[in-house]
Design a protein around this motif. Structure first.
Motif, PDB file in Angstrom:
ATOM      1  N   ARG C 141       0.802  -1.228   0.000  1.00 31.17           N
ATOM      2  CA  ARG C 141       0.000   0.000   0.000  1.00 31.17           C
ATOM      3  C   ARG C 141       0.833   1.276   0.000  1.00 31.17           C
ATOM      4  NH1 ARG C 141      -2.641  -3.902   2.643  1.00 31.17           N
ATOM      5  NH2 ARG C 141      -4.747  -4.336   1.882  1.00 31.17           N
ATOM      6  N   GLU C 142       2.110   1.178  -0.363  1.00 30.35           N
ATOM      7  CA  GLU C 142       2.968   2.377  -0.314  1.00 30.35           C
ATOM      8  C   GLU C 142       2.472   3.472  -1.256  1.00 30.35           C
ATOM      9  OE1 GLU C 142       3.954  -0.657  -1.240  1.00 30.35           O
ATOM     10  OE2 GLU C 142       5.984  -1.123  -0.557  1.00 30.35           O
ATOM     11  N   ILE C 143       1.967   3.066  -2.411  1.00 26.69           N
ATOM     12  CA  ILE C 143       1.561   4.080  -3.387  1.00 26.69           C
ATOM     13  C   ILE C 143       0.360   4.854  -2.864  1.00 26.69           C
ATOM     14  CG2 ILE C 143       0.608   4.399  -5.705  1.00 26.69           C
ATOM     15  CD1 ILE C 143       2.401   1.982  -6.508  1.00 26.69           C
ATOM     16  N   ASN C 144      -0.542   4.151  -2.209  1.00 25.05           N
ATOM     17  CA  ASN C 144      -1.685   4.859  -1.639  1.00 25.05           C
ATOM     18  C   ASN C 144      -1.256   5.804  -0.529  1.00 25.05           C
ATOM     19  OD1 ASN C 144      -4.182   4.945  -2.679  1.00 25.05           O
ATOM     20  ND2 ASN C 144      -5.135   3.588  -1.180  1.00 25.05           N
ATOM     21  N   TRP C 145      -0.228   5.405   0.197  1.00 23.50           N
ATOM     22  CA  TRP C 145       0.335   6.302   1.230  1.00 23.50           C
ATOM     23  C   TRP C 145       0.878   7.574   0.571  1.00 23.50           C
ATOM     24  CZ3 TRP C 145       0.833   7.185   6.349  1.00 23.50           C
ATOM     25  CH2 TRP C 145       1.918   7.937   6.788  1.00 23.50           C
ATOM     26  N   LEU C 146       1.599   7.399  -0.529  1.00 22.08           N
ATOM     27  CA  LEU C 146       2.153   8.573  -1.219  1.00 22.08           C
ATOM     28  C   LEU C 146       1.034   9.485  -1.719  1.00 22.08           C
ATOM     29  CD1 LEU C 146       5.119   7.131  -3.308  1.00 22.08           C
ATOM     30  CD2 LEU C 146       5.191   8.479  -1.212  1.00 22.08           C
ATOM     31  N   ILE C 147      -0.007   8.865  -2.258  1.00 20.26           N
ATOM     32  CA  ILE C 147      -1.143   9.680  -2.709  1.00 20.26           C
ATOM     33  C   ILE C 147      -1.737  10.432  -1.524  1.00 20.26           C
ATOM     34  CG2 ILE C 147      -3.488   9.580  -3.659  1.00 20.26           C
ATOM     35  CD1 ILE C 147      -2.565   7.279  -5.404  1.00 20.26           C
ATOM     36  N   GLY C 148      -1.799   9.743  -0.382  1.00 23.66           N
ATOM     37  CA  GLY C 148      -2.322  10.381   0.824  1.00 23.66           C
ATOM     38  C   GLY C 148      -1.484  11.587   1.228  1.00 23.66           C
ATOM     39  N   VAL C 149      -0.154  11.441   1.163  1.00 25.11           N
ATOM     40  CA  VAL C 149       0.718  12.571   1.519  1.00 25.11           C
ATOM     41  C   VAL C 149       0.468  13.735   0.565  1.00 25.11           C
ATOM     42  CG1 VAL C 149       3.118  13.333   1.687  1.00 25.11           C
ATOM     43  CG2 VAL C 149       2.475  11.089   2.545  1.00 25.11           C
ATOM     44  N   ALA C 150       0.281  13.404  -0.708  1.00 26.33           N
ATOM     45  CA  ALA C 150       0.019  14.467  -1.683  1.00 26.33           C
ATOM     46  C   ALA C 150      -1.312  15.155  -1.379  1.00 26.33           C
ATOM     47  CB  ALA C 150       0.003  13.891  -3.098  1.00 26.33           C
ATOM     48  N   PHE C 230      -9.114   6.033  -3.533  1.00 23.73           N
ATOM     49  CA  PHE C 230     -10.248   5.173  -3.234  1.00 23.73           C
ATOM     50  C   PHE C 230     -10.262   3.927  -4.126  1.00 23.73           C
ATOM     51  CE2 PHE C 230     -14.807   4.234  -2.748  1.00 23.73           C
ATOM     52  CZ  PHE C 230     -14.852   4.244  -1.379  1.00 23.73           C
ATOM     53  N   MET C 231      -9.887   4.110  -5.399  1.00 22.60           N
ATOM     54  CA  MET C 231      -9.867   2.958  -6.303  1.00 22.60           C
ATOM     55  C   MET C 231      -8.793   1.949  -5.889  1.00 22.60           C
ATOM     56  SD  MET C 231     -10.581   4.991  -9.812  1.00 22.60           S
ATOM     57  CE  MET C 231      -9.996   3.768 -10.968  1.00 22.60           C
ATOM     58  N   ILE C 232      -7.663   2.486  -5.449  1.00 28.33           N
ATOM     59  CA  ILE C 232      -6.600   1.575  -5.007  1.00 28.33           C
ATOM     60  C   ILE C 232      -7.057   0.810  -3.763  1.00 28.33           C
ATOM     61  CG2 ILE C 232      -4.282   1.489  -4.024  1.00 28.33           C
ATOM     62  CD1 ILE C 232      -3.509   3.718  -5.946  1.00 28.33           C
ATOM     63  N   LEU C 233      -7.670   1.544  -2.844  1.00 31.75           N
ATOM     64  CA  LEU C 233      -8.195   0.892  -1.641  1.00 31.75           C
ATOM     65  C   LEU C 233      -9.179  -0.202  -2.026  1.00 31.75           C
ATOM     66  CD1 LEU C 233      -9.267   0.733   1.394  1.00 31.75           C
ATOM     67  CD2 LEU C 233     -10.942   2.399   0.635  1.00 31.75           C
ATOM     68  N   TRP C 234     -10.062   0.131  -2.960  1.00 35.20           N
ATOM     69  CA  TRP C 234     -11.093  -0.808  -3.388  1.00 35.20           C
ATOM     70  C   TRP C 234     -10.444  -2.055  -3.990  1.00 35.20           C
ATOM     71  CZ3 TRP C 234     -16.286   0.232  -2.676  1.00 35.20           C
ATOM     72  CH2 TRP C 234     -17.162  -0.689  -3.245  1.00 35.20           C
ATOM     73  N   HIS C 235      -9.435  -1.817  -4.815  1.00 34.79           N
ATOM     74  CA  HIS C 235      -8.789  -2.935  -5.503  1.00 34.79           C
ATOM     75  C   HIS C 235      -7.990  -3.806  -4.530  1.00 34.79           C
ATOM     76  CE1 HIS C 235      -7.025  -5.099  -8.881  1.00 34.79           C
ATOM     77  NE2 HIS C 235      -5.870  -5.006  -8.257  1.00 34.79           N
ATOM     78  N   GLN C 236      -7.260  -3.149  -3.640  1.00 31.34           N
ATOM     79  CA  GLN C 236      -6.373  -3.938  -2.763  1.00 31.34           C
ATOM     80  C   GLN C 236      -7.118  -4.498  -1.557  1.00 31.34           C
ATOM     81  OE1 GLN C 236      -3.188  -1.152  -1.926  1.00 31.34           O
ATOM     82  NE2 GLN C 236      -1.948  -2.061  -3.552  1.00 31.34           N
ATOM     83  N   LYS C 237      -8.274  -3.993  -1.275  1.00 38.86           N
ATOM     84  CA  LYS C 237      -9.080  -4.312  -0.095  1.00 38.86           C
ATOM     85  C   LYS C 237      -8.415  -3.731   1.154  1.00 38.86           C
ATOM     86  CE  LYS C 237     -11.286  -8.407  -1.940  1.00 38.86           C
ATOM     87  NZ  LYS C 237     -10.402  -9.181  -2.843  1.00 38.86           N
ATOM     88  N   ALA C 351       6.589  10.989   3.184  1.00 38.43           N
ATOM     89  CA  ALA C 351       6.591  10.269   1.916  1.00 38.43           C
ATOM     90  C   ALA C 351       7.654   9.179   1.911  1.00 38.43           C
ATOM     91  CB  ALA C 351       6.820  11.245   0.760  1.00 38.43           C
ATOM     92  N   ALA C 352       8.793   9.451   2.540  1.00 40.02           N
ATOM     93  CA  ALA C 352       9.906   8.510   2.460  1.00 40.02           C
ATOM     94  C   ALA C 352       9.755   7.350   3.437  1.00 40.02           C
ATOM     95  CB  ALA C 352      11.213   9.252   2.742  1.00 40.02           C
ATOM     96  N   TRP C 353       8.949   7.534   4.492  1.00 43.04           N
ATOM     97  CA  TRP C 353       8.960   6.579   5.582  1.00 43.04           C
ATOM     98  C   TRP C 353       8.735   5.114   5.162  1.00 43.04           C
ATOM     99  CZ3 TRP C 353      10.944   6.280  10.204  1.00 43.04           C
ATOM    100  CH2 TRP C 353      10.615   5.169  10.965  1.00 43.04           C
ATOM    101  N   PRO C 354       7.723   4.810   4.363  1.00 46.09           N
ATOM    102  CA  PRO C 354       7.505   3.392   4.034  1.00 46.09           C
ATOM    103  C   PRO C 354       8.744   2.755   3.418  1.00 46.09           C
ATOM    104  CG  PRO C 354       5.680   4.708   3.243  1.00 46.09           C
ATOM    105  CD  PRO C 354       6.722   5.669   3.715  1.00 46.09           C
TER     106      PRO C 354
END
Lengths: 309, 369, 550
Positions: C141-150, C230-237, C351-354
């Motif tokens: 879920r790192e990419i969703n985290w990055l989107i969240g930071v953005a 939201f789509m990433i969350l939906w896809h990854q569950k 952003a870098a943490w994960p």
């Protein structure tokens, strides 16, 4: 306690504790937060028409209450001279009646501790006594600005009148004078003057603000037009002076109009105005009330359910 | 789950079946426990063994509560409209929302009814979900990560064949010229932003103050004489007199030319004032730019007792008695000083422009051209 | 499931369904998505608060644009609000007064918009903290985290620009500070400022430009990012907390249709209700009381909205001691470091943490079961230290209010915050880590010996002891999630005792040292079997011994 013991392992117990704690915090804040306007009535002392002043009485008051710090000749005394760390006072030569009236009628003088900034308090002396004292200081130590009689001071108080009728009449006169004084100013000029010369210390709302070394600019919420006028004339404490040549009487009237009207205006945005502190208080409420209420709803929605209820 | 789950589960541990949390199906109770009644037909979309239907009695009670909430929401919604139409817009005389006191009442009524309506719908839906719907927690597999070797291999082969066929990898001339063609296009949006503003040049380094320009009190536009400002401890915010009294100064001019005029006892000027700085004062009257050299708030809290000028934004403190040197806080340099003199009629006028660029410090603020 | 047939779909619904399916072939996908499972926990709803307040912001924002005039042209107010009639101001300020006092419900909508903005950013923060502390940002879920930071970054900028639009006194000062920070940037600062403002401050361009950014560009990007999130969350569950049946392979929770849809719908109304309640009863940003902006005026107690508070505080705290000149050209660290450096540190660090954590621990496995914060003590301690750092900056942003309310020396508050900015996070790190380790020990104790039942029993010897009982299966699952945390992916020393080449390089050495530090204090759960301890039975060996002694 048994009731609590039995339920402390309930799945919602943790949340309940958090909610109770937050509620207590909120209630506590409400108590601690100063309520606006409460002091207005307290501080409005009687405004007897100061027709006659009794300089002899003024001298007596000076001798009793002022001399120990300001000296017999009014030139002030240092801590060394009084031999007391909390008894000293500045030179009163040329301060004038307005300064005396401001300091004493707002209860700042006589001060118990000249080393600390004095907050506004209930005045120790009646209006007549203050007038006497001001006249004495003015006559004895040389004149500065006089009391700006045109600006309404404290509202009359029932205690100073023999009958209800007299009081009612005095109050009516006072209110009429107040209204006409406030009506006389010009909002735009007043706003401009207040914003450029006052708001940086006293804040946009007149709530006051921090200065250096633990001093503060006091709130204007309880100040009468005359208090504000006198403060501008005499520059009490660290405050600069704005004499009548720089800001004319009319300018001051406009400025006072702006302050008083802003203070009297109801808060259109809601009954809880957070003392007009602004963004810090808003952020605090957003986090404590807003977020916790929404989270409480989330807890209700997702709370675990037992099999057969 | 949460940290307090173990409290809860611990408490129920003693007699597990009765207090068992839903959604943790155990082998012991299958469909029978789940539906409550072994003979009842199971109609739900999810497997019966994961579904815990509530008793008809609970459901009926839930329905009634939810319906009550929805009724409240309806009434509050009607109340919203009533509130709305009770306050005619900008009508003179009528209870108009232009009056702050009435605006508050209107705001409370509109906000209160809307809040109640929204909350009641939320509450009704929550009761619906919790008491009418059966409770179930179903499981579903997470996606396998990553794709299988075969899938990956197949994709990779397909993609590389396609890439080769396109020639993008094999024909460098075409590829490079395409990239070359993209470069200017990519820069175009940046170049197009050029006209969003003029170049700074030296505009930040000078103001409209000049020798002989009168100082006026901001807000009244009245000229000031040295005699007006005769009392030690006086202070006032001043601007240059406008050449165009009709419109006054522009915002930009105000933002650069505004000064604090301070009168102090000439004896109080400190040792850090140079002779030139002292020459720029007149009989204890000194003028400093009101714009803080940190990030540009008006630094205006003048304390007559300490001669400090404090900026209320970030609390940079300048010493008015010592050429407005920084004595505390983050500002980089002193407030620029404006030379003051009096004209023949005794009015205060500038004797030139500021001693340094006004406003937030920029990187070449200290460089003479 | 069974021979039972569901009632047939009503004709109208069937018609619509067929219409869509004839065109999109959606029956299978549709069912699959309606069966999507969402784990139940209140902390999984925090992101939804952000989503819903964003929707509220869009709705109320559109309403406000119907009247707002983003112009800095000078006008003399002649609207209904009596106190300011005849006062000169900008069109932007006048139109905001119009919304407030001439449009029915305009004040309410304005206040909803502002409260929703505060709640939006606040909910982003708590959502982000939840994700951080439970390790839900880990692979995949790192990419969703990055989107969240953005989203978080843009939300703050969006808020700042919105705050600046009405052109009242504090809003104009916010713009001024923004311009001051721009100017301090070496070499290009003055150019940036001139291009942004169309010349000198304030000019006539900044509000129209901020308006465009505030209502079009940034919300557009935000909307796209939120959709992607939201789509990433939906896809990854969704991730889930440890528990019975909840594994890395299988998610357990409420299905989207019908139960979760109803719950989420209800939650939207709750969020809206709380924000509206605040807007109806608590005054926010009373611009009509502030008065119009002039560049020459300022108020004491000037504050930005809370989410800019940390920046304001860092500007207040950071001294000018490190400013220096290169050949007369000033490098103004007193503005650059707090104004831009702290921002970079915060968002860059998030952003870098994960990736940093994955690099340190070498853990590149897929994680669907969330960590309990105590089971990752170093991460938790880092998070708490970060909160402390942020909190000190934030509090320092209100030091004048604190100084005034509590009558403390203003400079003393600045010094306190300067010192605490360095000490606070260190202390917080140590304390948080200790607490985590203590909780770990208690967990192991509970796992081995059962829980303290609260029942006191008197032993034959007269001593009182608390009866320990077996934890439920659920609890055992939760506690056992602590196992397998100390994960070493590839041995740095091979079978022959030769170090792998990668770990011999300086970075490799650093990595292995960090990895050791990251996990070395964890309480080992190796070999701990549930309920094998002695406390479960009365009069066990140890207790008998004790009894004997007394």
């Amino acid at each position: 306690m048994k009731w609590i013991t039995a339920r402390r392992r309930h799945p919602l117990a943790g949340y309940a504790v958090v909610i109770i704690a937050l509620a207590l915090l909120g209630v506590g804040y409400a108590f601690v937060a100063p309520t606006a306007d409460q002091a207005r009535a307290d501080t409005l002392a009687a405004d007897a028409e100061a027709t006659e002043v009794d300089i002899a009485n003024g001298k007596q008051i000076f001798t009793q209450s002022c001399m120990s710090c300001h000296g017999e000749d009014g030139t002030g005394r240092t801590q060394e001279e009084t031999g007391n760390a909390s008894a000293w006072g500045p030179d009163l030569t040329g301060v004038g009646a307005a300064a005396v009236d401001f300091q004493v009628s707002t209860g700042r003088m006589p001060s118990m501790n000249p080393n600390a900034q004095m907050p506004r308090r209930t005045p120790v002396y009646s209006d007549q006594e203050i007038a006497d004292l001001a006249a004495y200081v003015d006559a004895e130590f040389g004149g500065g600005p006089g009391i700006p009689e045109q600006a309404p001071g404290d509202a009359p108080e029932r205690a100073d009148y023999a009958s209800e009728a007299e009081y009612e009449e005095a109050l009516e006169t006072y209110e009429a004078a107040y209204e006409s004084y406030i009506a006389g100013g010009d909002t735009e000029a007043g706003m401009k003057l207040y914003m450029t010369n006052c708001a940086h210390c006293h804040s946009w709302s007149g709530a006051g603000g921090a200065l250096t070394d633990g001093r503060w600019a006091p709130a204007l919420t309880d100040a009468t037009p005359r208090d504000i006028y006198e403060a501008m004339l005499t520059g009490p404490g660290a405050m600069p002076v704005f004499n009548d040549d720089v800001l004319t009487e009319g300018n001051k009237q406009s400025l006072i109009k702006f302050v008083e009207e802003l203070d009297a205006e109801p808060n259109a945005g809601g009954p809880f105005a957070l003392d007009r502190v602004g963004q810090v208080a808003e952020g605090f409420i957003g986090w404590t009330v807003g977020i916790s209420l929404i989270v409480a709803c989330a807890i209700w929605i997702t709370a675990k359910q037992r099999a057969h209820d | 789950m949460t940290d307090n789950t173990n409290h809860h589960d611990a408490a129920s541990g003693a007699d597990e079946p009765r207090e068992r949390v839903i959604g943790t199906p155990s082998a012991a109770d299958g469909a029978a426990t789940a539906t409550g009644d072994p003979h009842r037909r199971h109609e739900g979309p999810y497997p019966a063994e994961e579904t815990h239907t509530r008793s008809e009695e609970t459901q009926r009670k839930g329905e009634r509560i939810a319906a009550l909430w929805f009724l409240i929401a309806f009434l509050a919604g009607v109340g919203f409209f009533v509130s709305y139409f009770s306050f005619p817009p900008n009508a003179d005389g009528d209870p108009s929302v232009a009056d702050p006191g009435i605006a508050q009442l209107a705001n409370v009524l509109l906000g209160g009814t809307l809040t109640l309506s929204l909350f009641a719908i939320g509450a009704g839906m929550t009761v619906w979900a919790r008491q009418v719907l059966p409770h179930y927690e179903v499981s579903s597999p997470y996606d396998e990560l990553p794709s299988s070797k075969e899938e990956k291999g197949s994709f990779s082969e397909f993609f590389m064949r396609g890439a080769n066929e396109s020639g993008f990898t094999k024909r460098p001339l075409m590829r490079r010229t395409l990239l070359l063609a993209m470069a200017p296009l990519g820069l175009a949006p940046i170049v197009l932003l050029r006209d969003t503003g003029p170049l700074p040049k030296d505009t930040l380094k000078s103001t409209t103050w000049e020798d002989g320009l009168h100082m006026v009190v901001e807000g009244t536009d009245r000229r000031i004489t040295a005699a007006d400002l005769d009392e030690v401890g006086s202070m006032v915010t001043a601007l240059p007199e406008s050449h165009d009294p009709e419109h006054g100064l522009s915002m930009n001019e105000q933002a650069k030319t505004v000064i604090l005029l301070i009168k102090m006892d000439p004896q109080d000027f400190g040792p850090d004032m140079t002779q030139q700085q002292l020459d720029w004062t007149h009989d204890g009257i000194v003028a400093y730019s009101k714009i803080c050299t940190h990030v540009g708030c008006p630094a205006a809290l003048y304390e007559r007792t300490t001669h400090r000028i404090l900026c209320p934004c970030h609390q940079s403190t300048f010493d008015a008695a010592n050429g407005a040197e920084v004595v505390f806080g983050p500002a980089h340099r002193p407030l620029p000083q404006l030379p003051v003199r009096v004209d023949d009629e005794g009015y205060l006028v500038a004797a030139g422009d500021f001693s340094a660029p006004v406003g937030p410090t920029f990187w070449d603020a200290g460089v003479e051209d | 499931m069974s021979d039972n047939q569901a009632p047939p779909a009503p004709k109208a619904l069937r018609g619509v369904g067929n219409f869509i399916d004839d065109r999109f072939h959606l029956a299978k996908t549709g069912e699959k998505n309606l069966r999507k499972v969402f784990p139940n926990h209140w902390s999984f709803m925090l992101g939804e608060i952000a989503l819903y307040s964003f929707i509220i912001l869009l709705l109320t924002g559109v309403f406000l644009t119907l009247w707002f005039n983003p112009s800095m042209a000078h006008t003399v107010y002649d609207g209904s609000y009596e106190r300011l009639r005849g006062v000169g101001m900008s069109e932007a300020y006048a139109s905001t007064l119009h919304i407030t006092f001439d449009v029915r419900g305009g004040l309410l909508i304005r206040q909803i918009h502002h409260w929703a903005a505060l709640i939006f950013v606040a909910s982003l923060v708590i959502h982000m903290l939840r994700v951080f502390f439970t390790g839900a940002f880990r692979k995949p879920r790192e990419i969703n985290w990055l989107i969240g930071v953005a989203i978080f970054t843009l939300a703050i900028v969006e808020g700042l620009f919105g705050y600046s639009l009405p052109d009242d006194l504090p809003s104009g000062m916010g713009v001024r500070i923004f311009q001051g920070v721009l100017l301090s940037i070496p070499l290009i600062g003055t150019y940036l400022s001139f291009f942004m403002f169309g010349g000198e401050f304030p000019g006539e361009m900044i509000i129209p430009r901020l308006y465009m950014l505030h209502i079009l560009l940034i919300p557009g990007i935000l909307l796209a990012l939120i959709a992607a999130h939201f789509m990433i969350l939906w896809h990854q569950k969704h991730t889930q907390y440890p528990g019975k049946g909840r594994t890395e392979k299988k998610v357990v929770g409420t299905p989207m249709f019908p139960a979760f849809a109803i719950k989420a719908g209800g939650f939207f109304f709750f969020t809206f209700a709380v924000i509206t309640g605040l807007a109806g009863f608590v005054q926010i940003n009373p611009i009509h009381l502030f008065g119009p902006f002039t560049p020459t005026s300022i108020t004491s107690g000037l504050q930005p909205d809370w989410y800019m508070g940390f920046l304001e505080g860092s500007l207040r705290m950071f001294p000018n001691w490190f400013d220096f000149d290169i050949g007369g050209y000033a490098i103004i660290t007193g503005v650059l470091v707090p104004g831009l450096g702290f921002m970079g540190l915060l968002f860059g660090g998030l952003a870098a943490w994960p990736f940093v954590e994955a690099w340190i621990t070498g853990d590149r496995r897929v994680h669907n079961v969330a960590d309990r914060p105590r089971n990752a003590p170093v991460r938790t301690a880092f998070g708490v230290a970060g909160i402390t750092f942020y909190g000190v900056c934030w509090l320092a942003g209100s030091n004048d209010i604190l100084s005034h309310v509590f009558q403390i020396n203003l400079y003393a508050t600045t010094w306190f915050f300067r010192i605490f900015l360095i000490l606070g996070p260190i202390l917080a790190f140590i304390i948080a880590k200790r607490i985590c380790l203590g909780l770990q020990r208690r967990d192991r104790e509970t796992l081995e010996h059962g829980y303290e039942s609260g029942t006191i029993t008197q032993l034959p010897g007269g001593e009182f002891v608390e009866v320990h009982k077996k934890s439920s299966g659920e609890t055992v699952h939760v506690l056992e999630s602590a196992k397998g945390k100390d994960y070493t992916p590839e041995p740095t020393v091979d079978a022959n005792g030769v170090e792998s080449p990668a770990s011999r390089k300086p970075m490799g050495r650093l990595r292995s040292r960090l990895a050791h530090w990251y996990t070395k204090d964890n309480v080992s759960f190796d070999g701990v079997e549930p309920h094998t301890g002695h406390h479960l039975h009365h009069g066990t060996h140890a207790e008998k011994e004790k009894v004997g002694q007394h």
